[in-house]
Write a protein that holds these residues in place. Structure first.
Motif, PDB file in Angstrom:
ATOM      1  N   VAL A   1     -22.489  -9.816 -10.843  1.00 31.20           N
ATOM      2  CA  VAL A   1     -21.567  -9.602 -11.963  1.00 31.20           C
ATOM      3  C   VAL A   1     -20.236 -10.276 -11.644  1.00 31.20           C
ATOM      4  O   VAL A   1     -19.921 -10.546 -10.482  1.00 31.20           O
ATOM      5  N   ARG A   2     -19.474 -10.542 -12.686  1.00 33.69           N
ATOM      6  CA  ARG A   2     -18.139 -11.132 -12.534  1.00 33.69           C
ATOM      7  C   ARG A   2     -17.188 -10.376 -13.454  1.00 33.69           C
ATOM      8  O   ARG A   2     -17.532 -10.077 -14.599  1.00 33.69           O
ATOM      9  N   LEU A   3     -16.008 -10.071 -12.935  1.00 34.43           N
ATOM     10  CA  LEU A   3     -14.994  -9.405 -13.745  1.00 34.43           C
ATOM     11  C   LEU A   3     -13.615  -9.879 -13.327  1.00 34.43           C
ATOM     12  O   LEU A   3     -13.442 -10.489 -12.262  1.00 34.43           O
ATOM     13  N   ALA A   4     -12.628  -9.612 -14.170  1.00 40.64           N
ATOM     14  CA  ALA A   4     -11.256 -10.041 -13.890  1.00 40.64           C
ATOM     15  C   ALA A   4     -10.682  -9.233 -12.728  1.00 40.64           C
ATOM     16  O   ALA A   4     -10.974  -8.041 -12.577  1.00 40.64           O
ATOM     17  N   THR A   5      -9.863  -9.891 -11.909  1.00 43.99           N
ATOM     18  CA  THR A   5      -9.197  -9.225 -10.798  1.00 43.99           C
ATOM     19  C   THR A   5      -7.855  -8.673 -11.249  1.00 43.99           C
ATOM     20  O   THR A   5      -7.077  -9.374 -11.899  1.00 43.99           O
ATOM     21  N   GLY A   6      -7.584  -7.427 -10.899  1.00 46.79           N
ATOM     22  CA  GLY A   6      -6.295  -6.832 -11.230  1.00 46.79           C
ATOM     23  C   GLY A   6      -5.183  -7.344 -10.331  1.00 46.79           C
ATOM     24  O   GLY A   6      -5.433  -7.993  -9.303  1.00 46.79           O
ATOM     25  N   TRP A   7      -3.947  -7.068 -10.722  1.00 49.28           N
ATOM     26  CA  TRP A   7      -2.770  -7.541  -9.987  1.00 49.28           C
ATOM     27  C   TRP A   7      -2.091  -6.364  -9.296  1.00 49.28           C
ATOM     28  O   TRP A   7      -1.802  -5.355  -9.928  1.00 49.28           O
TER      29      TRP A   7
ATOM     30  N   VAL B   1      -2.887  -8.335   4.521  1.00 53.58           N
ATOM     31  CA  VAL B   1      -1.457  -8.588   4.384  1.00 53.58           C
ATOM     32  C   VAL B   1      -1.254  -9.983   3.801  1.00 53.58           C
ATOM     33  O   VAL B   1      -2.062 -10.887   3.987  1.00 53.58           O
ATOM     34  N   HIS B   2      -0.177 -10.123   3.062  1.00 47.20           N
ATOM     35  CA  HIS B   2       0.253 -11.402   2.503  1.00 47.20           C
ATOM     36  C   HIS B   2      -0.782 -12.037   1.577  1.00 47.20           C
ATOM     37  O   HIS B   2      -0.964 -13.259   1.572  1.00 47.20           O
ATOM     38  N   ALA B   3      -1.451 -11.232   0.769  1.00 48.58           N
ATOM     39  CA  ALA B   3      -2.338 -11.771  -0.266  1.00 48.58           C
ATOM     40  C   ALA B   3      -1.497 -12.010  -1.512  1.00 48.58           C
ATOM     41  O   ALA B   3      -1.578 -11.278  -2.504  1.00 48.58           O
ATOM     42  N   VAL B   4      -0.665 -13.040  -1.450  1.00 50.17           N
ATOM     43  CA  VAL B   4       0.365 -13.240  -2.471  1.00 50.17           C
ATOM     44  C   VAL B   4      -0.232 -13.542  -3.844  1.00 50.17           C
ATOM     45  O   VAL B   4       0.361 -13.185  -4.870  1.00 50.17           O
ATOM     46  N   ASN B   5      -1.394 -14.195  -3.895  1.00 49.88           N
ATOM     47  CA  ASN B   5      -2.001 -14.523  -5.189  1.00 49.88           C
ATOM     48  C   ASN B   5      -2.576 -13.299  -5.894  1.00 49.88           C
ATOM     49  O   ASN B   5      -2.999 -13.387  -7.052  1.00 49.88           O
ATOM     50  N   LEU B   6      -2.585 -12.174  -5.183  1.00 52.68           N
ATOM     51  CA  LEU B   6      -3.083 -10.931  -5.765  1.00 52.68           C
ATOM     52  C   LEU B   6      -1.966  -9.904  -5.942  1.00 52.68           C
ATOM     53  O   LEU B   6      -2.218  -8.782  -6.388  1.00 52.68           O
TER      54      LEU B   6
END
Length: 308
Positions: free
Chosen positions: A27-33, A79-84
């Motif tokens: 499955v694929r779904l949108a990633t939250g922020w 740590v430092h997952a800035v794109n998320l």
């Protein structure tokens, strides 16, 4: 059954893998922020495998998560997952009590390296070179990920191969990532396009001098990364993956030509047969999610198959 999640900046892919290694649900779904939304995405993805893909969630024995950012070896802290929008998050503590099974966490490129190794046949040594917004690699030998002394093995993107080359975001000039990273190419191209690197290739084919320079730099950067990986670890194969590889044979033809040109004057380099060691990850391969599933299974006390 084991589950693997590839948590990306915009989307999350989840796969369920049975004991034979076959993918039985996807499955694929949108990633939250942000930390809370990323945690919710992980939980939702596992539920969606049962709800949308017909997976028996009661048969799930482990969950693995591949995610951008730095991962403390042996821990679940990102740590430092800035794109998320994540500065710090203990994903194991946040998800394992809710899921009720062992959870493992790994950097997304390293997880993809494990998945690519399994897809490649699962023997010998392999470098997985991820060509995306940035450039990074994972090195696997006989199923074991090589991390190095401080976990930075494979960070080839910030090796400078041209001191007079373009400025890299790390502060050096002529880094492999500054030449071949999708983000750096898009910034230097400066044209609005849904797929900037493809736009560069198309413009280069039409004779645009700037595009031709950027395209040549990409091939030079990828070829340099291949040489670094093979010369430092003498790998059996280097598998190219990531968004830039959607260019397929257009990219491979350029890289092969660059490798051949660099070997013309060197009998030693010719003896390495670099062109024969490089290949593309098949389009659509869920390498990162599959690798994450293996990471999670290694946390299961009875996950002998994953460790085999």
């Amino acid at each position: 059954m084991k589950v693997g999640l590839d948590v990306g900046g915009t989307k999350t892919d989840a796969v369920a893998v049975d004991n034979s290694g076959a993918i039985v649900g996807h499955v694929r779904l949108a990633t939250g922020w942000g930390p809370d939304a990323v945690t919710a995405t992980v939980l939702d993805a596992v539920s969606a495998l049962g709800r949308e893909a017909g997976v028996d969630v009661s048969a799930i024995r482990s969950v693995g998560i591949g995610i951008p950012g730095q991962i403390e070896p042996g821990a679940g802290r990102v740590v430092h997952a800035v794109n998320l929008g994540v500065e710090e998050l203990d994903l194991v503590a946040a998800t394992q009590p809710r899921l009720g099974v062992p959870v493992g966490v790994e950097n997304d490129v390293k997880a993809a390296a494990l998945g690519a190794f399994a897809l490649h046949g699962g023997s010998g040594s392999m470098g997985y070179l991820n060509l995306g917004t940035g450039i990074a690699a994972g090195i696997v030998s006989e199923g074991v990920l090589w991390r190095g002394a401080r976990g930075t093995a494979g960070e080839v993107g910030h090796i400078s191969v041209d001191p007079s080359g373009p400025l890299c975001r790390c502060g050096q000039h002529g880094c492999i990532e500054a030449l071949a990273g999708g983000g750096a190419i898009a910034e230097r191209w400066g044209h609005a396009a849904a797929l900037p690197v493809r736009d560069v290739f198309d413009a280069a084919d039409a004779g645009d001098p700037t595009a031709r320079e950027l395209r040549a730099g990409l091939a030079r950067g990828v070829a340099a990364a291949v040489r670094v990986l093979v010369l430092t670890a003498d790998l059996d194969a280097v598998v190219l993956g990531g968004g830039v590889t959607a260019l397929g044979e257009r990219l491979m033809t350029d890289v092969a030509a660059e490798l051949a040109a660099s070997a013309e004057a060197s009998p030693f380099m010719r003896s390495l047969r670099l062109q024969e060691r490089v290949e593309l990850l098949p389009a659509g391969s869920p390498a990162a999610a599959l690798g994450a599933a293996l990471v999670g299974a290694a946390r299961d006390p009875e996950g002998a198959l994953a460790r085999g």
